[in-house]
Motif scaffolding. Structure first.
Motif, PDB file in Angstrom:
ATOM      1  N   ALA A  15       1.006  -1.040  -0.221  1.00 11.11           N
ATOM      2  CA  ALA A  15      -0.045  -0.267  -0.716  1.00 11.11           C
ATOM      3  C   ALA A  15       0.837   1.506  -0.371  1.00 11.11           C
ATOM      4  O   ALA A  15       0.033   2.137   0.077  1.00 11.11           O
ATOM      5  CB  ALA A  15      -0.985   0.550   1.232  1.00 11.11           C
ATOM      6  N   ASN A  16       2.259   1.226  -0.037  1.00  8.11           N
ATOM      7  CA  ASN A  16       3.148   2.487  -0.031  1.00  8.11           C
ATOM      8  C   ASN A  16       3.389   3.092  -1.593  1.00  8.11           C
ATOM      9  O   ASN A  16       4.009   3.117  -1.803  1.00  8.11           O
ATOM     10  CB  ASN A  16       4.393   1.480   0.374  1.00  8.11           C
ATOM     11  N   ARG A  17       2.004   3.455  -2.012  1.00  2.00           N
ATOM     12  CA  ARG A  17       2.170   4.003  -3.649  1.00  2.00           C
ATOM     13  C   ARG A  17       1.607   5.302  -3.348  1.00  2.00           C
ATOM     14  O   ARG A  17       0.249   5.353  -2.953  1.00  2.00           O
ATOM     15  CB  ARG A  17       1.356   3.249  -4.304  1.00  2.00           C
ATOM     16  N   GLY A  18       2.641   6.390  -3.646  1.00  3.74           N
ATOM     17  CA  GLY A  18       1.911   7.230  -3.201  1.00  3.74           C
ATOM     18  C   GLY A  18       2.511   8.514  -4.136  1.00  3.74           C
ATOM     19  O   GLY A  18       4.202   8.493  -4.538  1.00  3.74           O
ATOM     20  N   GLY A  21      -1.128   6.298  -0.139  1.00  3.22           N
ATOM     21  CA  GLY A  21      -0.936   5.398   0.266  1.00  3.22           C
ATOM     22  C   GLY A  21      -0.350   5.888   1.408  1.00  3.22           C
ATOM     23  O   GLY A  21      -0.433   6.707   2.295  1.00  3.22           O
ATOM     24  N   VAL A  22       0.361   4.670   2.093  1.00  6.21           N
ATOM     25  CA  VAL A  22       0.565   4.847   3.577  1.00  6.21           C
ATOM     26  C   VAL A  22       2.095   5.647   3.607  1.00  6.21           C
ATOM     27  O   VAL A  22       1.565   6.421   4.854  1.00  6.21           O
ATOM     28  CB  VAL A  22       0.428   3.614   4.282  1.00  6.21           C
ATOM     29  N   GLY A  23       2.610   5.771   3.101  1.00  3.56           N
ATOM     30  CA  GLY A  23       3.611   6.601   3.439  1.00  3.56           C
ATOM     31  C   GLY A  23       4.335   5.848   4.679  1.00  3.56           C
ATOM     32  O   GLY A  23       5.638   6.746   5.031  1.00  3.56           O
ATOM     33  N   VAL A  24       4.832   5.431   4.809  1.00  4.27           N
ATOM     34  CA  VAL A  24       5.932   3.828   4.875  1.00  4.27           C
ATOM     35  C   VAL A  24       6.240   2.630   4.616  1.00  4.27           C
ATOM     36  O   VAL A  24       5.329   1.858   3.913  1.00  4.27           O
ATOM     37  CB  VAL A  24       5.195   3.153   6.751  1.00  4.27           C
ATOM     38  N   ALA A  41      -1.025  -3.353  11.489  1.00  7.68           N
ATOM     39  CA  ALA A  41      -0.825  -3.294   9.899  1.00  7.68           C
ATOM     40  C   ALA A  41      -1.890  -2.811   9.650  1.00  7.68           C
ATOM     41  O   ALA A  41      -1.526  -1.688   7.619  1.00  7.68           O
ATOM     42  CB  ALA A  41      -1.609  -4.378  10.354  1.00  7.68           C
ATOM     43  N   LYS A  42      -2.303  -0.895  10.467  1.00 11.44           N
ATOM     44  CA  LYS A  42      -3.217  -0.160   9.127  1.00 11.44           C
ATOM     45  C   LYS A  42      -2.357   0.597   8.945  1.00 11.44           C
ATOM     46  O   LYS A  42      -2.160   0.953   8.088  1.00 11.44           O
ATOM     47  CB  LYS A  42      -4.537   0.161  10.172  1.00 11.44           C
ATOM     48  N   GLU A  43      -1.218   0.905   9.287  1.00 12.77           N
ATOM     49  CA  GLU A  43      -0.056   1.912   9.018  1.00 12.77           C
ATOM     50  C   GLU A  43       0.467   1.042   7.757  1.00 12.77           C
ATOM     51  O   GLU A  43       1.303   1.973   7.251  1.00 12.77           O
ATOM     52  CB  GLU A  43       1.198   2.285  10.371  1.00 12.77           C
ATOM     53  N   VAL A  44       0.956  -0.131   7.876  1.00 12.82           N
ATOM     54  CA  VAL A  44       1.883  -0.002   6.973  1.00 12.82           C
ATOM     55  C   VAL A  44       1.092  -0.813   5.719  1.00 12.82           C
ATOM     56  O   VAL A  44       1.073  -0.674   4.252  1.00 12.82           O
ATOM     57  CB  VAL A  44       2.378  -1.739   7.569  1.00 12.82           C
ATOM     58  N   TYR A  45      -0.687  -1.443   5.690  1.00 15.81           N
ATOM     59  CA  TYR A  45      -1.347  -1.602   4.666  1.00 15.81           C
ATOM     60  C   TYR A  45      -2.636  -0.809   4.806  1.00 15.81           C
ATOM     61  O   TYR A  45      -3.810  -1.043   3.384  1.00 15.81           O
ATOM     62  CB  TYR A  45      -1.746  -2.697   4.912  1.00 15.81           C
ATOM     63  N   GLY A  46      -2.298   0.175   5.251  1.00 12.98           N
ATOM     64  CA  GLY A  46      -3.593   0.921   5.041  1.00 12.98           C
ATOM     65  C   GLY A  46      -5.171   0.222   4.875  1.00 12.98           C
ATOM     66  O   GLY A  46      -5.361  -0.574   5.230  1.00 12.98           O
ATOM     67  N   SER A  47      -6.099   0.784   4.014  1.00 19.44           N
ATOM     68  CA  SER A  47      -7.449  -0.078   4.100  1.00 19.44           C
ATOM     69  C   SER A  47      -7.406  -1.286   3.289  1.00 19.44           C
ATOM     70  O   SER A  47      -8.462  -1.921   2.808  1.00 19.44           O
ATOM     71  CB  SER A  47      -8.213   0.985   2.719  1.00 19.44           C
ATOM     72  N   ASN A  48      -5.754  -1.782   2.728  1.00 20.44           N
ATOM     73  CA  ASN A  48      -5.569  -3.245   2.655  1.00 20.44           C
ATOM     74  C   ASN A  48      -6.028  -4.519   3.691  1.00 20.44           C
ATOM     75  O   ASN A  48      -5.772  -5.475   3.581  1.00 20.44           O
ATOM     76  CB  ASN A  48      -4.382  -3.496   1.914  1.00 20.44           C
ATOM     77  N   ALA A  49      -5.551  -3.939   4.678  1.00 23.59           N
ATOM     78  CA  ALA A  49      -5.517  -4.340   6.072  1.00 23.59           C
ATOM     79  C   ALA A  49      -6.405  -5.461   5.847  1.00 23.59           C
ATOM     80  O   ALA A  49      -6.850  -6.308   6.975  1.00 23.59           O
ATOM     81  CB  ALA A  49      -5.193  -3.519   7.148  1.00 23.59           C
ATOM     82  N   LEU A  81       5.111  -9.220  11.484  1.00 21.77           N
ATOM     83  CA  LEU A  81       4.266  -7.521  12.015  1.00 21.77           C
ATOM     84  C   LEU A  81       2.610  -8.342  11.881  1.00 21.77           C
ATOM     85  O   LEU A  81       2.513  -9.064  10.941  1.00 21.77           O
ATOM     86  CB  LEU A  81       4.125  -6.659  10.394  1.00 21.77           C
ATOM     87  N   ARG A  82       2.111  -8.935  12.895  1.00 19.97           N
ATOM     88  CA  ARG A  82       0.207  -8.550  13.402  1.00 19.97           C
ATOM     89  C   ARG A  82      -0.787  -8.141  12.388  1.00 19.97           C
ATOM     90  O   ARG A  82      -0.526  -7.257  12.632  1.00 19.97           O
ATOM     91  CB  ARG A  82       0.634  -8.945  14.698  1.00 19.97           C
TER      92      ARG A  82
END
Length: 479
Positions: free
Chosen positions: A375-378, A426-429, A440-448, A468-469
């Motif tokens: 999800a880190n696309r931006g 994108g998540v920015g991380v 998981a939300k920080e790394v995968y955003g809405s895909n979590a 990462l859980r």
């Protein structure tokens, strides 16, 4: 369950009984000490056993055994993870480092790499056929870890992420079943693997799309004094507007030995002839670097250029954030001041770095964030910190400083890893730069949410839980 030595003696016999040549190392075995070494010393743990896997069948048998005996485990590929997720104290390591075969199909232009390969294996074998794929910028990094978390490289500007070039994987699930995941086979699993693969099984082979790369490239390092920050930032801002995807610059701060004085490092890449590269980077050469190590080199040597700065000694930690261009030179100078002041207060930290990874992202953002788990696309670039130290007493202090520095730097992208500031898509991380203390939300955003659903489908007992859980519940292993 019996005592640990008895259990692992049983595992050794079960593997041999199936005709396997896998080795089961325990603390009293020859080679055990070497098997638990990791890229970062603070990630080294004394596992109860290390299984040196030789085949997918070995993985399947080992997973079934671990499940039946309620033994926690981790998976080791290249051993670079600074989150510590490839090492364990209270269980066993499924070690893929003996599975390093690479097979190239020159007609289909595909590259198949076993689960324990490092990028050097892939780069060298593919080059024999005039091919390359998007791989890591340090060639002793494991193919598995980098790929499953996304994968940026010098060819990203032209071909996207490593996972954008991944065609299929062979993966052993928590059940012990070996399956193929691709757009045509188990497509939902393939969706999850591309960004969160370490949570779903043990990948024993990756098949990548290769691309023609018959010619050498222009690359190497320039070293500048900190007084040149205005010129360097001005060029980075210009680069953002003028690159065509065939160039990249990695630049940032360090204070390398023997001088241990702060400098600005720039790693250049130009996929083309030297004359064109020198014209493109003319502003940097005109800024009179202290050191110029650039030259034309074969592509397969490219990902070795940073190896000297990423050796295996010492304790290390990655951290990640994001930045946007254009940058203000004064802001960059303030980051250098914060970095330098911290490093100079501690001994033997000069090889630490804060790196602005200015890798063109046009091809990256052409893929929608919902296309796969990643999800880190931006409209931003990755920011990376790599701190290196030797005193264990500094672990916590360095972790907190890294977080604060990255938070400050990431404000330029409108994201400071705080839900209140989110001005970017994108998540920015970047997950491969994060530690296991993020959500998981920080790394995968809405895909979590979708990942959590797929986790219940493919790993319902959460056996793959040391990274990462994805699911907020403890391991429940069922016989």
């Amino acid at each position: 369950m019996g005592s640990a030595p008895d259990v692992y003696a049983t595992l050794r016999e079960e593997l041999k009984g199936g005709g396997s040549v896998a080795e089961v190392l325990t603390p009293d075995s020859a080679g055990y000490g070497e098997s638990i070494k990791r890229w970062s010393e603070h990630c080294e743990k004394r596992a109860q056993a290390v299984v040196l896997i030789k085949s997918a069948s070995d993985v399947s048998k080992t997973l079934k055994f671990a499940r039946a005996n309620k033994i926690p485990f981790v998976v080791r590929g290249g051993g670079h993870s600074t989150s510590g997720s490839s090492a364990i104290d209270d269980g066993l390591v499924i070690d893929l480092s003996k599975m390093r075969k690479v097979t190239v199909d020159p007609e289909a232009k595909t590259i198949k790499a076993e689960g324990g390969t490092i990028w050097e294996d892939v780069d060298v074998e593919a080059a024999k056929y005039g091919l390359a794929t998007v791989g890591g910028t340090v060639n002793h990094t494991g193919v598995g870890g980098l790929t499953l978390g996304g994968g940026y490289g010098y060819l990203t500007g032209k071909y996207g992420l490593t996972i954008d070039n991944l065609l299929s994987v062979e993966i052993v699930l928590a059940s012990g079943e070996l399956v193929t995941a691709s757009s045509a086979s188990n497509p939902d699993l393939f969706w999850a693997i591309r960004g969160a693969g370490q949570n779903f099984g043990v990948v024993t082979s990756f098949t990548f799309q290769g691309h023609p790369q018959p010619n050498p490239v222009f690359a190497g390092t320039l070293v500048f004094p900190p007084t040149k920050i205005p010129e360097i930032v001005t060029f980075a801002n210009k680069f953002h507007a003028t690159n065509d995807g065939n160039q990249a610059i990695l630049w940032g701060f360090s204070a390398p030995p023997p001088a241990n004085a702060p400098v600005v490092l720039m790693q250049l890449f130009y996929n083309g002839p030297e004359s064109d590269a020198k014209e493109f980077f003319a502003d940097l050469f005109n800024a009179e670097p202290l050191v110029d190590m650039t030259s034309m080199i074969p592509y397969e040597k490219l990902n070795s250029l940073l190896n000297h700065a990423t050796g295996f000694d010492g304790r290390k930690q990655f951290g990640g954030g994001a930045f946007k261009l254009p940058l203000n030179p004064a802001f960059v100078q303030s980051l250098l001041s914060d970095f330098t002041e911290f490093v100079e207060r501690h001994e033997r930290m000069g090889e630490s770095m804060l790196l602005f990874e200015t890798v063109p992202y046009k091809k990256v953002v052409e893929v929608p964030s919902g296309e796969m788990a990643f999800a880190n696309r931006g409209d931003y670039y990755n920011l990376a910190s790599m701190f290196k130290w030797f005193d264990p007493a500094l672990d916590g202090e360095i972790r907190e400083f890294s977080k604060g520095l990255l938070k400050k730097a990431s404000q330029t992208a409108g994201v400071v890893q705080d839900e209140k500031i989110r001005e970017i898509e994108g998540v920015g991380v970047y997950g491969n730069y994060s530690n296991n203390d993020v959500s998981a939300k920080e790394v995968y955003g809405s895909n979590a949410r979708k990942l959590e659903e797929l986790k219940h489908k493919y790993d319902p007992d959460n056996l793959f839980s040391r990274g990462l859980r994805l699911v907020p519940r403890p391991i429940v292993v069922v016989n």
